[in-house]
Design an enzyme around this catalytic site. Structure first.
Site, PDB file in Angstrom:
ATOM      1  N   HIS A 121      49.809  -5.743  22.736  1.00 21.27           N
ATOM      2  CA  HIS A 121      49.519  -6.011  24.150  1.00 21.27           C
ATOM      3  C   HIS A 121      50.178  -4.964  25.017  1.00 21.27           C
ATOM      4  CE1 HIS A 121      53.357  -8.089  23.627  1.00 21.27           C
ATOM      5  NE2 HIS A 121      53.458  -8.295  24.929  1.00 21.27           N
ATOM      6  N   HIS A 131      52.453  -4.892  27.524  1.00 20.62           N
ATOM      7  CA  HIS A 131      53.794  -4.911  28.127  1.00 20.62           C
ATOM      8  C   HIS A 131      54.621  -3.697  27.722  1.00 20.62           C
ATOM      9  CE1 HIS A 131      53.635  -9.534  28.924  1.00 20.62           C
ATOM     10  NE2 HIS A 131      53.123  -8.826  29.916  1.00 20.62           N
ATOM     11  N   ASP A 175      57.655  -3.235  26.896  1.00 18.07           N
ATOM     12  CA  ASP A 175      58.538  -3.304  25.724  1.00 18.07           C
ATOM     13  C   ASP A 175      57.733  -3.301  24.416  1.00 18.07           C
ATOM     14  OD1 ASP A 175      57.667  -5.948  26.450  1.00 18.07           O
ATOM     15  OD2 ASP A 175      59.206  -6.794  25.131  1.00 18.07           O
ATOM     16  N   HIS A 176      56.418  -3.028  24.513  1.00 14.18           N
ATOM     17  CA  HIS A 176      55.570  -2.893  23.322  1.00 14.18           C
ATOM     18  C   HIS A 176      54.792  -1.576  23.327  1.00 14.18           C
ATOM     19  CE1 HIS A 176      56.218  -7.149  22.062  1.00 14.18           C
ATOM     20  NE2 HIS A 176      56.593  -7.186  23.326  1.00 14.18           N
ATOM     21  N   HIS A 188      49.554 -15.055  26.307  1.00 21.59           N
ATOM     22  CA  HIS A 188      50.718 -14.318  26.826  1.00 21.59           C
ATOM     23  C   HIS A 188      50.211 -13.231  27.776  1.00 21.59           C
ATOM     24  CE1 HIS A 188      54.685 -12.450  26.814  1.00 21.59           C
ATOM     25  NE2 HIS A 188      54.165 -11.308  26.400  1.00 21.59           N
ATOM     26  N   ASP A 219      53.793 -10.906  20.919  1.00 18.82           N
ATOM     27  CA  ASP A 219      54.428 -11.996  21.657  1.00 18.82           C
ATOM     28  C   ASP A 219      53.524 -13.230  21.759  1.00 18.82           C
ATOM     29  OD1 ASP A 219      56.410 -10.155  21.999  1.00 18.82           O
ATOM     30  OD2 ASP A 219      56.203  -9.964  24.170  1.00 18.82           O
ATOM     31  N   HIS A 261      59.833 -10.211  18.753  1.00 19.63           N
ATOM     32  CA  HIS A 261      61.199 -10.399  19.255  1.00 19.63           C
ATOM     33  C   HIS A 261      62.041 -11.273  18.341  1.00 19.63           C
ATOM     34  CE1 HIS A 261      60.641  -8.708  23.361  1.00 19.63           C
ATOM     35  NE2 HIS A 261      59.386  -9.114  23.198  1.00 19.63           N
TER      36      HIS A 261
HETATM   37 FE    FE Z   1      57.708  -8.521  24.429  1.00 23.78          FE
HETATM   38 ZN    ZN Z   2      55.084  -9.307  26.009  1.00 25.70          ZN
END
Ligand code: FE
Ligand code: ZN
Length: 257
Positions: free
Chosen positions: A57, A59, A61-62, A115, A134, A172
């Site tokens: 996805h 985001h 942090d990905h 998400h 996530d 995570h």
């Molecule tokens: Fe994440």
């Molecule tokens: Zn995420």
């Protein structure tokens, strides 16, 4: 039936970035590179050349490492067609049921929105592994930033239907925190208690609790159990209540936990 070798790289405070290597062809992918440097370091240590980025996805942090890794390696970027505008550097757009080949290893793409609206998972049936970002966590699930409880519940059911032995690589290390909430939901679930003890041992030894398995999550993760009488009761609803309502209430309580 080519299998992949998996290398997990913990980055930032609790993210897992994962390298996938198909030895026959040398093809190597990184799933959800939050940052580029630790990926380059691990590739160098293994002597692998990066061929693909797989994004679950959009985001940061990905996907934060996407453009720098593309610049350094010229690799392809595989992401959801539905979210192509938000995946930096995307070159291969995929959707539900598509097969993506990492060398000779096949991955099936599953759309698992909730998400985010374009969230996908990569399932490697021959390696008994799913990379689900996530969407599903051990003992928990992602927050509903862009989707309805209905969408997320059907995404989780889709993941729940994978073969029980499937290893679940989530994005995570949230298991211990999720477990504190799960314990309040299902006090009398022996599978949950066994998992909580295991998680405590692993974290005390500074080891990852990821991957988990579909079987373990089916037995212990309250968010996969919204259609059980025990979880309905735990959120004050009658057994037999629409699982979407049970799931929505569970998610609401977890958000406020
Ligand atoms: Fe994440
Ligand atoms: Zn995420």
């Amino acid at each position: 039936m080519a299998k992949i070798v998996v290398e997990q790289i913990p980055v930032l405070s609790d993210n897992y970035v994962t390298l996938l290597h198909e030895a026959g062809s040398g093809a190597t992918a990184v799933v959800d590179p939050a940052v580029p440097e630790p990926v380059i370091e691990r590739l160098d240590a293994k002597g692998w050349r990066l061929t693909h980025i797989l994004n679950t996805h959009h985001h940061g942090d990905h996907t934060g490492g996407n453009l720098e890794l593309v610049r350094r390696t010229g690799c392809a970027v595989v992401g959801a067609a539905r979210d192509a505008g938000r995946i930096p550097g995307i070159t291969v757009e995929v959707g539900e049921g598509d097969t993506f080949m990492l060398g000779a290893a096949a991955a099936v793409v599953l759309e698992v929105p909730g998400h985010t609206s374009g969230h996908i998972a990569f399932w490697f049936p021959d390696s008994h592994a799913v990379f689900c970002g996530d969407a599903l966590f051990s003992l928990g699930c992602g927050r509903l930033f862009e989707g309805s409880p209905e969408e997320m519940w059907s995404s989780l059911k889709k993941l729940r239907e994978l073969p029980p032995t499937t290893l679940v690589y989530c994005g995570h290390e949230y298991t211990a925190g999720n477990g504190r909430f799960a314990r309040l939901v299902e006090r009398d679930n022996p599978a949950l208690h066994a998992r909580l003890e295991q998680v405590e041992r692993l974290r005390a030894a500074n080891r990852p609790t990821v991957p988990t398995t579909i079987a373990e999550e089916r037995a212990a993760n309250p968010f996969l159990r919204a259609d059980t009488a025990a979880v309905a009761k735990a959120v004050g609803m009658e057994p037999g209540t629409d699982p979407v309502r049970v799931f929505a209430e569970l998610r609401r309580r977890k958000d406020a936990f």
